[in-house]
Scaffold this motif. Structure first.
Motif, mmCIF file in Angstrom:
data_model
loop_
_atom_site.group_PDB
_atom_site.id
_atom_site.type_symbol
_atom_site.label_atom_id
_atom_site.label_comp_id
_atom_site.label_asym_id
_atom_site.label_seq_id
_atom_site.Cartn_x
_atom_site.Cartn_y
_atom_site.Cartn_z
ATOM 1 N N SER A 62 0.800 -1.221 0.000
ATOM 2 C CA SER A 62 0.000 0.000 0.000
ATOM 3 C C SER A 62 0.832 1.270 0.000
ATOM 4 C CB SER A 62 -0.946 0.001 1.206
ATOM 5 O OG SER A 62 -1.919 1.009 1.091
ATOM 6 N N LYS A 308 -7.193 0.162 -7.996
ATOM 7 C CA LYS A 308 -6.743 0.376 -6.626
ATOM 8 C C LYS A 308 -5.246 0.646 -6.615
ATOM 9 C CE LYS A 308 -10.091 -2.138 -3.770
ATOM 10 N NZ LYS A 308 -10.243 -3.151 -2.699
ATOM 11 N N THR A 309 -4.827 1.689 -5.919
ATOM 12 C CA THR A 309 -3.399 2.014 -5.866
ATOM 13 C C THR A 309 -2.591 0.917 -5.191
ATOM 14 O OG1 THR A 309 -3.710 3.263 -3.799
ATOM 15 C CG2 THR A 309 -3.848 4.497 -5.864
ATOM 16 N N ASP A 310 -3.237 0.088 -4.361
ATOM 17 C CA ASP A 310 -2.545 -1.032 -3.723
ATOM 18 C C ASP A 310 -1.984 -2.024 -4.748
ATOM 19 O OD1 ASP A 310 -3.141 0.022 -1.294
ATOM 20 O OD2 ASP A 310 -4.614 -1.485 -0.712
ATOM 21 N N ASP A 311 -2.521 -1.990 -5.982
ATOM 22 C CA ASP A 311 -2.112 -2.959 -6.999
ATOM 23 C C ASP A 311 -0.964 -2.462 -7.875
ATOM 24 O OD1 ASP A 311 -4.135 -4.667 -6.133
ATOM 25 O OD2 ASP A 311 -5.614 -3.830 -7.526
ATOM 26 N N SER A 395 -14.223 -4.559 1.837
ATOM 27 C CA SER A 395 -13.353 -3.386 1.826
ATOM 28 C C SER A 395 -13.290 -2.707 0.463
ATOM 29 C CB SER A 395 -11.937 -3.767 2.247
ATOM 30 O OG SER A 395 -11.062 -2.678 2.088
ATOM 31 N N GLU A 396 -13.347 -1.357 0.481
ATOM 32 C CA GLU A 396 -13.121 -0.555 -0.711
ATOM 33 C C GLU A 396 -12.023 0.471 -0.477
ATOM 34 O OE1 GLU A 396 -16.794 1.235 -1.809
ATOM 35 O OE2 GLU A 396 -17.761 -0.664 -2.359
ATOM 36 N N GLN A 397 -11.563 0.631 0.747
ATOM 37 C CA GLN A 397 -10.575 1.634 1.124
ATOM 38 C C GLN A 397 -9.166 1.092 0.918
ATOM 39 O OE1 GLN A 397 -10.833 2.704 5.262
ATOM 40 N NE2 GLN A 397 -10.052 4.764 4.936
ATOM 41 N N ASP A 398 -8.185 1.996 0.599
ATOM 42 C CA ASP A 398 -6.818 1.518 0.517
ATOM 43 C C ASP A 398 -6.405 1.007 1.889
ATOM 44 O OD1 ASP A 398 -4.717 3.707 1.744
ATOM 45 O OD2 ASP A 398 -6.541 4.656 1.005
#
Length: 490
Positions: A62, A308-311, A395-398
Motif C-alpha cells: 500500500s 486500486k493504488t494497492d495494486d 473493503s473498498e478503502q486503501d
C-alpha cells in the motif's frame, strides 16, 4: 501458470527457512519463552527485528501505491513516530519493567481494577485482530490474484493455507521465534526494496543521478503539506497524530511491546526502541521512493493505472518488460512482511487472551497452562481467517488507511486509560469504565460526521486523539470510586 509456480516456489523456499529458524529458536521452550522470551534476547537482535515489525504486507503493497494520491505525506506521520518512540522509551518501558508485566495491560488491573483491566485487554483484542486481518488480507488477495486464482482455487483456500503456515511456525516458540524470524524479515524487506529500485531504474535506462532527479521532479514526491488545514494530509495533523499513533500502536500494543520486553532490562529495551524507530523512518522513505519510481515506469511504458493504488507495485513487478527477478523480489518481500506480521499478531493475541482474559497463568499449573495456551492459539487462527475473508469482500478503502482508521477507534480508549492511569492519581468507579470506553468511539464517529457535513473538515488520524480525549474526560467524570491498591508510576 508458470508465474504461479514461480511464486509458489519462492513461498516454499522462504517458509522452509522460516521453519528452520523457528525450530532452532523454539527448542527447549516453555510458557515463559512463549510469553516473554525468558527476557534473554540481545537488544540488538530485538532492534533489528523491530525495524521490520511494523512493516506488514499492507506497508509493502500500500505505501508505494499511496504516493499517487497523497505523495510523501506519510513521512510527516513517520516524523511523529520518532517522537513517539522516544516517549515510549523514556516513559512507558521503565514502568512496564518495574511492574514485571507479562502483558502490559496488567498495569490497568493494578491501577484501576479488574473491569478496566478486562476492558483494555478486550480493546486490544479487537484492535489487533482487525488490524492484523486487514494487513494480512492484502497479502491473501495478491496471492489469490497471482497464484491460487489461476489455479482455480477459491479465496478461502488461500486464507486457510496461509493461516495454517503461520500457526505452524509460532505455536511452540512464541515471541522468541517471532523475534528471530522478524530479523530475517527485516533483512529480506530492505534488500527486496533496494533491489527492486535498482532493477526498475535499470529498466528505465536511468543512472542513479538521473533517477534521483526524476523522482525529485515528479509530482508524487511532495513531502510537506501546509496549504489546507481541512485536508487529511496537512502537516501538523499528520505529525501530531504520528506521535500519538506510535505511542498507542507500539507502546500500548501487546504485540509490539512483547518483543521489546524480551530484552533483559529497561536500558537494553530503550536502546532497541530508539535505534529501530529511527531506522524505520528511512525504510519507509525507501518504500515511497520506490512508489514514485513505479509511477514513472507506468507513465513511460504506457501501463494503465490499476483501479486500486494497492495494486501498482504488483502490476509493475509482473509487467512483461520487467525481468522476472523483480516479481520474485516482490513476492519475497511481501511474504516476509506478511507471515512475520501475522505470526507476531497471533502470538500477542494468544498471550493477551490467555493472560488477561482467561488469567490462566494465575490459576493453572505449567502443563495445563501449556494446553490452554495452545488451544487459544488455534482458536485465534480460526478467528483471524474468518475476519480476513469478511474484510476481503467488504473493503473498498486503501489498506494502509483502513488500518489506521480502525486503530483510531480501537486504540483511542486504550491511550486514554493509560494517560489517566499514569498522570491522574484519583481512583475511578472501575465498573463504569467499559461504558466510557464504548461511548468514546461512538461520540467520535458522530463528531467526525458532523465536522465533515457542516464544515467540510476531513478528519484524519487525529481521530485517535479525539477518542483518547473523550475517554479521558469520561474517566474524570466517574472519578472518585474506591480502590484499595493504586499502582504508582515512579
Amino acid at each position: 501458470m508458470d508465474k504461479a509456480w514461480i511464486i509458489i516456489g519462492v513461498i516454499v523456499a522462504y517458509f522452509a527457512v522460516l521453519l528452520i529458524i523457528s525450530y532452532i529458536a523454539g527448542r527447549g521452550s516453555d510458557n515463559s519463552t512463549f510469553f516473554t522470551g525468558n527476557r534473554k534476547v540481545p537488544w540488538i537482535v530485538v532492534a533489528i527485528a523491530m525495524i521490520g515489525a511494523p512493516i506488514s504486507g499492507v506497508t509493502f503493497i500500500s505505501v508505494p501505491g499511496m504516493v499517487v494520491g497523497k505523495g510523501y505525506a506519510y513521512l510527516q506521520m513517520c516524523l511523529g513516530f520518532i517522537v513517539g518512540y522516544f516517549t515510549i522509551a523514556w516513559v512507558l518501558i521503565p514502568m512496564f519493567y518495574r511492574h514485571n508485566l507479562i502483558s502490559i495491560y496488567g498495569f490497568l488491573e493494578k491501577r484501576f481494577g479488574n473491569s478496566t483491566y478486562k476492558t483494555g485487554a478486550w480493546f486490544f483484542f479487537l484492535s489487533k485482530m482487525l488490524g492484523a486481518a486487514v494487513r494480512f488480507f492484502v497479502v491473501c488477495a495478491v496471492l489469490q490474484l497471482l497464484v491460487f486464482g489461476p489455479l482455480n482455487l477459491p479465496f478461502y483456500f488461500t486464507v486457510i493455507v496461509t493461516i495454517a503456515l503461520i500457526w505452524l511456525y509460532t505455536v511452540q516458540g512464541g515471541v522468541k521465534s517471532v523475534i528471530w524470524t522478524d530479523t530475517l524479515k527485516s533483512f529480506c524487506l530492505i534488500m527486496s526494496v533496494i533491489l527492486c529500485i535498482f532493477f526498475v531504474m535499470s529498466n528505465l535506462g536511468f543512472s542513479f543521478k538521473e533517477m534521483t532527479t526524476a523522482i525529485a521532479n515528479h509530482p508524487t514526491s511532495q513531502m510537506f503539506f501546509f496549504e489546507n488545514l481541512k485536508e487529511g494530509t496537512y502537516f501538523w495533523k499528520q505529525f501530531v497524530a504520528g506521535v500519538f499513533m506510535a505511542i498507542a500502536m507500539t507502546g500500548l500494543d501487546q504485540d509490539m511491546m512483547q518483543r521489546t520486553l524480551a530484552c533483559k532490562d529497561s536500558k537494553d529495551s530503550q536502546k532497541n526502541m530508539i535505534v529501530s524507530g529511527i531506522i524505520q523512518f528511512f525504510v519507509i522513505a525507501l518504500f515511497l521512493l520506490l512508489g514514485t519510481l513505479l509511477a514513472i515506469y507506468m507513465e513511460n511504458k504506457n501501463v494503465e493505472m490499476p483501479a486500486k493504488t494497492d495494486d501498482i507495485f504488483a502490476t509493475v513487478a509482473f509487467h512483461d518488460d520487467m525481468p522476472i527477478i523483480v516479481g520474485i523480489l516482490f513476492i519475497l518481500g511481501l511474504v516476509a512482511a506478511a507471515y512475520s506480521a501475522a505470526g507476531s499478531a497471533l502470538t500477542s493475541l494468544t498471550t493477551s487472551f490467555t493472560v488477561d482474559i482467561l488469567q490462566a497463568h494465575k490459576k493453572d499449573d505449567a502443563e495445563k497452562l501449556t494446553r490452554k495456551r495452545k488451544g487459544v492459539h488455534f482458536f485465534m487462527s480460526i478467528i483471524m481467517g474468518a475476519v480476513i475473508v469478511i474484510f476481503y469482500y467488504l473493503s473498498e478503502q486503501d489498506a494502509i488507511s483502513a488500518v489506521y482508521t480502525l486503530a483510531s477507534y480501537t486504540y483511542g480508549p486504550i491511550l486514554g486509560l493509560f494517560v489517566y492511569g499514569m498522570f491522574f492519581k484519583k481512583p475511578v468507579h472501575d465498573k463504569w469504565v467499559p461504558a466510557i470506553c464504548i461511548l468514546a468511539p461512538c461520540l467520535s464517529w458522530c463528531i467526525q460526521w458532523a465536522l465533515k457535513q457542516t464544515f467540510g473538515y476531513e478528519t484524519s488520524f487525529e481521530l485517535l486523539l479525539m477518542n483518547a480525549f473523550l475517554t479521558l474526560i469520561g474517566l474524570l467524570c466517574i472519578s472518585g470510586g474506591k480502590k484499595e491498591t493504586v499502582a504508582q508510576i515512579d
